[in-house]
Design an enzyme around this catalytic site. Structure first.
Site, short mmCIF file in Angstrom:
data_model
loop_
_atom_site.label_atom_id
_atom_site.label_comp_id
_atom_site.label_asym_id
_atom_site.label_seq_id
_atom_site.Cartn_x
_atom_site.Cartn_y
_atom_site.Cartn_z
N ASP A 24 0.84 -1.22 0.00
CA ASP A 24 0.00 0.00 0.00
C ASP A 24 0.86 1.25 0.00
OD1 ASP A 24 -2.04 1.84 0.25
OD2 ASP A 24 -2.40 1.41 2.37
N GLU B 258 -2.66 10.56 -0.30
CA GLU B 258 -3.90 9.76 -0.29
C GLU B 258 -4.25 9.36 1.14
OE1 GLU B 258 -6.34 5.99 -0.34
OE2 GLU B 258 -4.41 6.40 0.55
N ASP C 149 -4.63 0.58 -6.27
CA ASP C 149 -4.24 0.79 -4.88
C ASP C 149 -4.26 -0.57 -4.19
OD1 ASP C 149 -3.81 1.65 -2.30
OD2 ASP C 149 -5.54 3.00 -2.22
N1 PHE Z 1 -7.08 3.33 0.01
C1 PHE Z 1 -6.84 2.44 1.11
C2 PHE Z 1 -5.53 2.86 1.76
O1 PHE Z 1 -4.67 3.41 1.12
C3 PHE Z 1 -6.76 1.02 0.72
C4 PHE Z 1 -7.92 0.52 -0.06
C5 PHE Z 1 -7.84 0.45 -1.42
C6 PHE Z 1 -9.07 0.12 0.58
C7 PHE Z 1 -8.90 0.00 -2.16
C8 PHE Z 1 -10.15 -0.36 -0.15
C9 PHE Z 1 -10.06 -0.42 -1.53
O2 PHE Z 1 -5.34 2.63 2.92
ZN ZN Z 2 -3.31 3.03 2.99
ZN ZN Z 3 -3.73 2.72 -0.46
#
Ligand code: PHE
Ligand code: ZN
Ligand code: ZN
Ligand code: CA
Ligand code: ZN
Length: 289
Positions: A97, A131, A160
């Site tokens: 992530d 983000e 992501d």
């Molecule tokens: N955007 C979230 C993060 O960066 C992770 C995520 C991505 C959750 C896609 C759900 C769907 O922590």
């Molecule tokens: Zn994250």
């Molecule tokens: Zn993420």
């Protein structure tokens, strides 16, 4: 579409891990590891012939950047955009992530250049800042797009977390959110269908950067291999891995390192990104509405 070289995606992840390790263990907004991540991705794209720019913004008293890369050519009035966030949380290096989406997308962009893909649509890529502070960078980009530029973007694909260690194969549900696109959903499903791997639709809602584009009326889609949610027995049956365990036990933790990546999932998703971009970019798409 060309096959995306897993080893190259992994090499980008190793670079992001090294950047975190030499910068207090993270690549978070406002920290030097974020700026170094931006510099790495931008240098790769510049060397490949992309036109890149940094968009600066401020969030929580710190400077952030979005990196935008345009592949020269295609219809300037019909843009296919793809992106993912490059920042990590402060707790760790953020390799799944979202080093995974950032690196998969980078290698797809470099493969566009290597193969000199000249599609009908204009290709644009974005790596978003902050983000993890609430879609700050992607929202800043969308809010500062002139209306005429916004309507040129025929679709936005978001990546992501695409290498979760106990992976699921999730495609953003076009019916699960406003401005979800069935065309984008199908294009992202195509590589998995060809491999005979079942996918599941997931409603990501406001949890990643596609939401900023959706709010602006741009059709969106995306891929995801799962975060804190537990894999069910039925999911382990069809995808392998371990039921009763999270898709990513190291989500937002210090252990989200290069050891926290399933290489098969990373490869399949990187190839699925290429399959979607190659097919979507070479057709004409009318503006939405
Ligand atoms: N955007 C979230 C993060 O960066 C992770 C995520 C991505 C959750 C896609 C759900 C769907 O922590
Ligand atoms: Zn994250
Ligand atoms: Zn993420
Ligand atoms: Ca591959
Ligand atoms: Zn493949």
């Amino acid at each position: 579409a060309p096959d995306i070289a897993l080893a190259n995606v992994q090499a980008h992840l190793n670079q992001l891990q090294t950047i975190a390790t030499s910068n207090s263990g993270n690549r978070a907004h406002g920290r030097p590891g974020y700026r170094a991540s931006i510099d790495y991705v931008q240098a790769q794209l510049n060397a490949a012939g992309y036109t890149t720019s940094l968009q600066q913004f401020t969030s929580s008293g710190a400077t952030g950047w979005n990196l935008i890369a345009d592949w020269p050519g295609g219809d300037p009035d019909s843009v296919l955009m793809s992106g993912g966030h490059l920042d990590s949380v402060t707790a760790g290096p953020g390799i799944n992530d979202n080093g995974s989406g950032s690196s998969g997308l980078l290698e797809v962009a470099l493969t566009v250049a290597r193969t000199n893909f000249q599609p009908k649509k204009h290709l644009r890529f974005g790596w978003w800042g902050a983000e993890e502070l609430g879609l700050v960078g992607s929202t800043y980009y969308v809010n500062n797009l002139p209306a005429a530029e916004r309507t040129k973007i025929r679709g936005y694909l978001n990546f992501d977390m695409i290498g979760s260690p106990n992976p699921g194969y999730f495609v953003y549900d076009s019916n699960g959110q406003p401005n979800g696109s069935i065309d984008l959903q199908r294009a992202l499903e195509a590589h998995f269908t060809a491999l005979g791997i079942p996918t599941e639709l997931t409603a990501v809602g406001g949890r990643s950067d596609h939401a900023a584009f959706a709010r602006a009326g741009i059709p969106t889609g995306g891929l995801f291999t799962g975060a804190e949610v537990t894999k069910t027995a039925a999911q382990a049956q069809k995808w392998g891995g371990t039921s009763g365990v999270a898709f990513d036990q190291c989500y937002h933790r210090a252990c989200d390192t290069t050891n926290n990546i399933n290489a098969t999932a990373l490869d399949r998703n990187s190839d699925a990104i290429a399959t979607a971009i190659w097919s979507l970019a070479d057709v004409t798409t009318p503006p939405p509405g």
